[in-house]
Write an enzyme that holds these catalytic residues in place. Structure first.
Site, PDB file in Angstrom:
ATOM      1  N   GLU A 151       8.691  -4.067  11.374  1.00 45.17           N
ATOM      2  CA  GLU A 151       9.144  -2.775  10.844  1.00 45.17           C
ATOM      3  C   GLU A 151       9.611  -1.840  11.944  1.00 45.17           C
ATOM      4  OE1 GLU A 151       7.753   0.894   7.911  1.00 45.17           O
ATOM      5  OE2 GLU A 151       6.524  -0.914   8.057  1.00 45.17           O
ATOM      6  N   ASP A 154      -0.858  -6.100  -0.046  1.00 51.76           N
ATOM      7  CA  ASP A 154      -1.381  -5.458   1.160  1.00 51.76           C
ATOM      8  C   ASP A 154      -2.891  -5.285   1.072  1.00 51.76           C
ATOM      9  OD1 ASP A 154       0.682  -4.974   2.985  1.00 51.76           O
ATOM     10  OD2 ASP A 154       1.354  -3.182   1.919  1.00 51.76           O
ATOM     11  N   ASP A 180       0.831  -1.201   0.000  1.00 46.65           N
ATOM     12  CA  ASP A 180       0.000   0.000   0.000  1.00 46.65           C
ATOM     13  C   ASP A 180       0.870   1.257   0.000  1.00 46.65           C
ATOM     14  OD1 ASP A 180       0.895  -0.187   2.610  1.00 46.65           O
ATOM     15  OD2 ASP A 180      -1.089  -0.217   3.532  1.00 46.65           O
ATOM     16  N   SER A 181       2.193   1.058   0.051  1.00 47.69           N
ATOM     17  CA  SER A 181       3.137   2.164  -0.161  1.00 47.69           C
ATOM     18  C   SER A 181       2.997   2.746  -1.560  1.00 47.69           C
ATOM     19  CB  SER A 181       4.573   1.695   0.071  1.00 47.69           C
ATOM     20  OG  SER A 181       4.845   0.501  -0.650  1.00 47.69           O
ATOM     21  N   GLU A 186      -1.879  -5.549   8.722  1.00 49.91           N
ATOM     22  CA  GLU A 186      -1.161  -4.935   9.826  1.00 49.91           C
ATOM     23  C   GLU A 186      -1.925  -5.139  11.129  1.00 49.91           C
ATOM     24  OE1 GLU A 186      -0.301  -0.832   9.101  1.00 49.91           O
ATOM     25  OE2 GLU A 186       0.639  -1.209   7.162  1.00 49.91           O
ATOM     26  N   LYS A 246      -1.336  -9.347   2.990  1.00 44.31           N
ATOM     27  CA  LYS A 246      -0.651  -8.873   4.201  1.00 44.31           C
ATOM     28  C   LYS A 246      -1.566  -7.932   4.964  1.00 44.31           C
ATOM     29  CE  LYS A 246       2.947  -5.943   4.187  1.00 44.31           C
ATOM     30  NZ  LYS A 246       2.490  -4.846   5.093  1.00 44.31           N
TER      31      LYS A 246
END
EC number: 2.1.2.11
Length: 277
Positions: free
Chosen positions: A195, A96, A53-54, A128, A126
């Site tokens: 991270e 993501d 999602d970066s 978070e 993925k």
């Protein structure tokens, strides 16, 4: 679902990543958001491509990862999956789940996970978070969708943190991270990204878990490393975090190439006779 890339010989799977951890072979991960870069990374031998999602930052220019939508993530993921398939087909593709696509309820998370997987044929998703999403991770993995976790600095929670500083430096937060890592493994996650946490804590998590850890700003003791491809290629001249090693300076290379093209066009040097029909 287009799974043709998954059937090619040598394709990296969740089982392969577990074998790599057990054998002490480090796992290489880079982001990609488009077809061309995916082909280059796969051809170069990358183990895992993360459609991060970066993309919200490096592709669309947003200040955070929060604005990107499911539809936009699917667009990028389709391009990356096609790129891997059209090259060697070796790299695993992980995507993501964007902000608020899995946090509202378990049912909505399951629907969105299925939608993302079905529309582009990636290998895994993925998410978070730790304890708060462990039940969601279990529901998703129980229906056969592989999930990679993400702990430490979680960019989707940036407004909660207030900064991108190193996380889990205090004992209480470190203990919570250890607990979250255990919960993710118990919920069925096949790997977890760590991270911007202290190297010693990342080493402890890596030793504790049977699943691979993938570090970004978490030291050398993780089972693998992930970086944003734009960062290692030097495409952003303003961004130089401590944890990034820049392997090229393509910003300057591209700048010079474009300037030369502009000069050639202005001066009538392009196209030449052998570049015309």
């Amino acid at each position: 679902m287009n799974t043709s890339n998954q059937h090619k010989a040598g394709h990296v799977t969740t089982r392969k990543l577990l074998d790599m951890k057990q054998q002490g072979e480090k796992i290489s991960v880079l982001t990609a958001y488009d077809y061309t870069m995916a082909r280059i990374l796969d051809r170069a031998g990358i183990d895992v491509i993360l459609v991060g999602d970066s993309a919200s930052n490096v592709f669309s220019g947003h200040a955070t990862t929060l604005p990107i939508t499911i539809e936009e993530m699917i667009y990028h993921a389709k391009a990356v999956v096609r790129g891997v398939h059209d090259e060697s087909g070796r790299a695993m593709v992980v995507v993501d789940m964007p902000f608020m696509s899995y946090q509202i309820s378990g049912d909505e998370a399951l629907r969105n996970a299925g939608k993302i997987m079905k529309e582009h044929g990636c290998d895994a998703l993925k998410l978070e978070g730790g304890k708060i999403i462990a039940d969601t991770v279990k529901r998703i993995t129980d229906v056969g969708i592989p999930v990679m976790g993400h702990l430490g600095l979680m960019p989707q929670s940036i407004y909660k943190y207030g900064s991108y500083k190193v996380r889990a430096q205090e004992e209480q937060e470190a203990e919570q991270l250890l607990q979250d890592a255990r919960l993710l493994e118990e919920a069925g996650a096949f790997a977890v990204v760590l991270e911007k946490i202290p190297s010693a804590l990342a080493a402890e998590v890596t030793l504790m878990l049977t699943i691979p850890t993938i570090g970004i700003g978490a030291g050398s003791h993780c089972d693998g490393q992930v970086l944003v491809v734009n960062d290692i290629l030097g495409l952003n001249r303003e961004f130089h975090p401590r944890f990034v090693r820049q392997y090229a300076n393509l910003n300057n290379v591209i700048d010079r190439a474009v300037q030369q093209y502009v000069d050639d066009v202005k001066q009538g040097g392009f196209p030449a006779d052998d570049e015309s029909y």
